[in-house]
Design a protein around this motif. Structure first.
Motif, PDB file in Angstrom:
ATOM      1  N   ALA A  78      33.923  44.902  39.965  1.00  0.00           N
ATOM      2  CA  ALA A  78      34.658  43.738  40.489  1.00  0.00           C
ATOM      3  C   ALA A  78      36.014  43.673  39.804  1.00  0.00           C
ATOM      4  CB  ALA A  78      33.885  42.449  40.244  1.00  0.00           C
ATOM      5  N   ALA A  79      37.072  43.865  40.583  1.00  0.00           N
ATOM      6  CA  ALA A  79      38.440  43.782  40.053  1.00  0.00           C
ATOM      7  C   ALA A  79      39.440  43.948  41.185  1.00  0.00           C
ATOM      8  CB  ALA A  79      38.685  44.876  39.009  1.00  0.00           C
ATOM      9  N   ASN A  80      40.584  43.288  41.048  1.00  0.00           N
ATOM     10  CA  ASN A  80      41.735  43.509  41.937  1.00  0.00           C
ATOM     11  C   ASN A  80      41.402  43.456  43.427  1.00  0.00           C
ATOM     12  OD1 ASN A  80      43.301  43.964  39.591  1.00  0.00           O
ATOM     13  ND2 ASN A  80      42.584  46.080  39.552  1.00  0.00           N
ATOM     14  N   GLY A  81      40.660  42.427  43.849  1.00  0.00           N
ATOM     15  CA  GLY A  81      40.368  42.269  45.264  1.00  0.00           C
ATOM     16  C   GLY A  81      39.264  43.149  45.792  1.00  0.00           C
ATOM     17  N   GLU A  82      38.477  43.735  44.919  1.00  0.00           N
ATOM     18  CA  GLU A  82      37.364  44.589  45.338  1.00  0.00           C
ATOM     19  C   GLU A  82      36.125  44.261  44.525  1.00  0.00           C
ATOM     20  OE1 GLU A  82      38.567  48.667  44.996  1.00  0.00           O
ATOM     21  OE2 GLU A  82      39.906  48.515  46.713  1.00  0.00           O
ATOM     22  N   ALA A  83      34.953  44.479  45.148  1.00  0.00           N
ATOM     23  CA  ALA A  83      33.684  44.280  44.446  1.00  0.00           C
ATOM     24  C   ALA A  83      32.642  45.216  45.046  1.00  0.00           C
ATOM     25  CB  ALA A  83      33.226  42.832  44.550  1.00  0.00           C
ATOM     26  N   GLU A  84      31.612  45.491  44.260  1.00  0.00           N
ATOM     27  CA  GLU A  84      30.503  46.325  44.720  1.00  0.00           C
ATOM     28  C   GLU A  84      29.199  45.763  44.188  1.00  0.00           C
ATOM     29  OE1 GLU A  84      30.612  50.827  45.061  1.00  0.00           O
ATOM     30  OE2 GLU A  84      29.217  50.573  43.376  1.00  0.00           O
ATOM     31  N   LEU A  85      28.192  45.736  45.065  1.00  0.00           N
ATOM     32  CA  LEU A  85      26.838  45.301  44.702  1.00  0.00           C
ATOM     33  C   LEU A  85      25.860  46.433  44.971  1.00  0.00           C
ATOM     34  CD1 LEU A  85      26.355  41.905  46.595  1.00  0.00           C
ATOM     35  CD2 LEU A  85      26.814  42.200  44.169  1.00  0.00           C
ATOM     36  N   ARG A  86      24.754  46.399  44.244  1.00  0.00           N
ATOM     37  CA  ARG A  86      23.673  47.352  44.482  1.00  0.00           C
ATOM     38  C   ARG A  86      22.372  46.566  44.497  1.00  0.00           C
ATOM     39  NH1 ARG A  86      19.945  50.753  42.607  1.00  0.00           N
ATOM     40  NH2 ARG A  86      20.038  52.915  43.262  1.00  0.00           N
TER      41      ARG A  86
ATOM     42  N   THR B 171      27.843  38.110  50.094  1.00  0.00           N
ATOM     43  CA  THR B 171      28.007  38.023  48.643  1.00  0.00           C
ATOM     44  C   THR B 171      29.117  38.928  48.139  1.00  0.00           C
ATOM     45  OG1 THR B 171      25.679  37.427  48.386  1.00  0.00           O
ATOM     46  CG2 THR B 171      26.810  38.254  46.427  1.00  0.00           C
ATOM     47  N   VAL B 172      29.147  40.171  48.602  1.00  0.00           N
ATOM     48  CA  VAL B 172      30.178  41.092  48.104  1.00  0.00           C
ATOM     49  C   VAL B 172      31.563  40.669  48.588  1.00  0.00           C
ATOM     50  CG1 VAL B 172      30.195  42.914  49.899  1.00  0.00           C
ATOM     51  CG2 VAL B 172      30.522  43.513  47.485  1.00  0.00           C
ATOM     52  N   SER B 173      31.647  40.080  49.788  1.00  0.00           N
ATOM     53  CA  SER B 173      32.935  39.564  50.269  1.00  0.00           C
ATOM     54  C   SER B 173      33.406  38.424  49.376  1.00  0.00           C
ATOM     55  CB  SER B 173      32.809  39.066  51.719  1.00  0.00           C
ATOM     56  OG  SER B 173      32.536  40.123  52.592  1.00  0.00           O
ATOM     57  N   GLY B 174      32.492  37.531  49.032  1.00  0.00           N
ATOM     58  CA  GLY B 174      32.832  36.409  48.156  1.00  0.00           C
ATOM     59  C   GLY B 174      33.259  36.858  46.776  1.00  0.00           C
ATOM     60  N   TYR B 175      32.579  37.848  46.243  1.00  0.00           N
ATOM     61  CA  TYR B 175      32.952  38.337  44.913  1.00  0.00           C
ATOM     62  C   TYR B 175      34.307  39.035  44.934  1.00  0.00           C
ATOM     63  CZ  TYR B 175      28.230  37.238  43.246  1.00  0.00           C
ATOM     64  OH  TYR B 175      27.070  36.599  42.888  1.00  0.00           O
ATOM     65  N   ALA B 176      34.583  39.801  45.989  1.00  0.00           N
ATOM     66  CA  ALA B 176      35.905  40.439  46.107  1.00  0.00           C
ATOM     67  C   ALA B 176      36.985  39.363  46.169  1.00  0.00           C
ATOM     68  CB  ALA B 176      35.956  41.335  47.343  1.00  0.00           C
ATOM     69  N   ALA B 177      36.754  38.323  46.976  1.00  0.00           N
ATOM     70  CA  ALA B 177      37.724  37.233  47.090  1.00  0.00           C
ATOM     71  C   ALA B 177      37.885  36.494  45.766  1.00  0.00           C
ATOM     72  CB  ALA B 177      37.307  36.266  48.194  1.00  0.00           C
ATOM     73  N   ALA B 178      36.794  36.305  45.051  1.00  0.00           N
ATOM     74  CA  ALA B 178      36.850  35.585  43.776  1.00  0.00           C
ATOM     75  C   ALA B 178      37.712  36.296  42.745  1.00  0.00           C
ATOM     76  CB  ALA B 178      35.431  35.377  43.231  1.00  0.00           C
TER      77      ALA B 178
END
Length: 148
Positions: free
Chosen positions: A25-33, A59-66
Motif C-alpha cells: 500500500a503506497a502512492n495510490g496503489e494497494a494489494e490484498l491477498r 476493499t483494495v479500492s478503498g485502501y488504494a484511495a486511502a
C-alpha cells in the motif's frame, strides 16, 4: 503507509474473518491477498462467491484511495466477473485513477493464484468512486436538535 493500512485492515471484523492480508500500500496503489477456504467461501458450483469477489475489490479500492486521500467510503462500486474464480489464493490489486477533493476514482483487478506464485489468472475487475470522510474522533461535536 503499509503499516497504517495493515493496522486499519486488522480493525475490520469481516476482513479478519476472510483472512485479507494487505501485502502492499503506497502512492495510490494497494494489494490484498486471501487464501481460499472451500468450507465457507464458495458458491454452489465451488467457485469463489461473487460476494467475496466484490468484497476484495471494494476493499483494495478503498485502501488504494486511502493512501492518497485518508479515510474514505465508497459511494459507487461495480464488479465485472470475467472468469470462474478458482484458485488456492486470490490477489486483488487496486489503483487510484484520479483523486479529487470530493471524489477518488479507483480501479481494481482480482486474480486467482494457482499452484505457482507466478500463476495469476484474471477473474474479475471493478471500479469504485470513493469519498473522503472525516475521522469521527476529529469531527466537531454535533449540536443538539430541539425536540419537535
Amino acid at each position: 503507509m503499509l503499516d497504517t493500512i495493515q493496522a486499519i485492515n486488522k480493525t475490520a471484523a469481516f476482513n479478519r474473518w476472510a483472512g485479507f492480508e494487505v501485502t502492499s500500500a503506497a502512492n495510490g496503489e494497494a494489494e490484498l491477498r486471501m487464501n481460499w477456504r472451500e468450507e465457507d467461501m464458495g458458491q454452489y458450483a465451488g467457485f469463489l462467491h461473487a460476494g467475496m469477489i466484490g468484497a476484495m475489490l471494494d476493499t483494495v479500492s478503498g485502501y488504494a484511495a486511502a493512501t492518497v486521500a485518508g479515510r474514505v467510503l465508497a459511494s459507487h462500486f461495480s464488479v465485472n466477473c470475467v472468469s470462474p474464480a478458482i484458485g488456492r489464493a486470490f490477489v486483488a490489486r487496486g489503483r487510484v485513477v484520479k483523486a479529487g477533493c470530493k471524489q477518488v476514482f479507483a480501479a481494481a483487478e482480482l486474480y486467482a493464484q494457482g499452484e505457482g506464485a507466478d500463476s495469476l489468472k484474471l477473474v474479475a475487475t471493478g471500479n469504485a468512486i470513493l469519498v473522503p470522510v472525516e475521522d469521527p474522533a476529529s469531527a466537531p461535536p454535533k449540536k443538539a436538535q430541539p425536540a419537535a
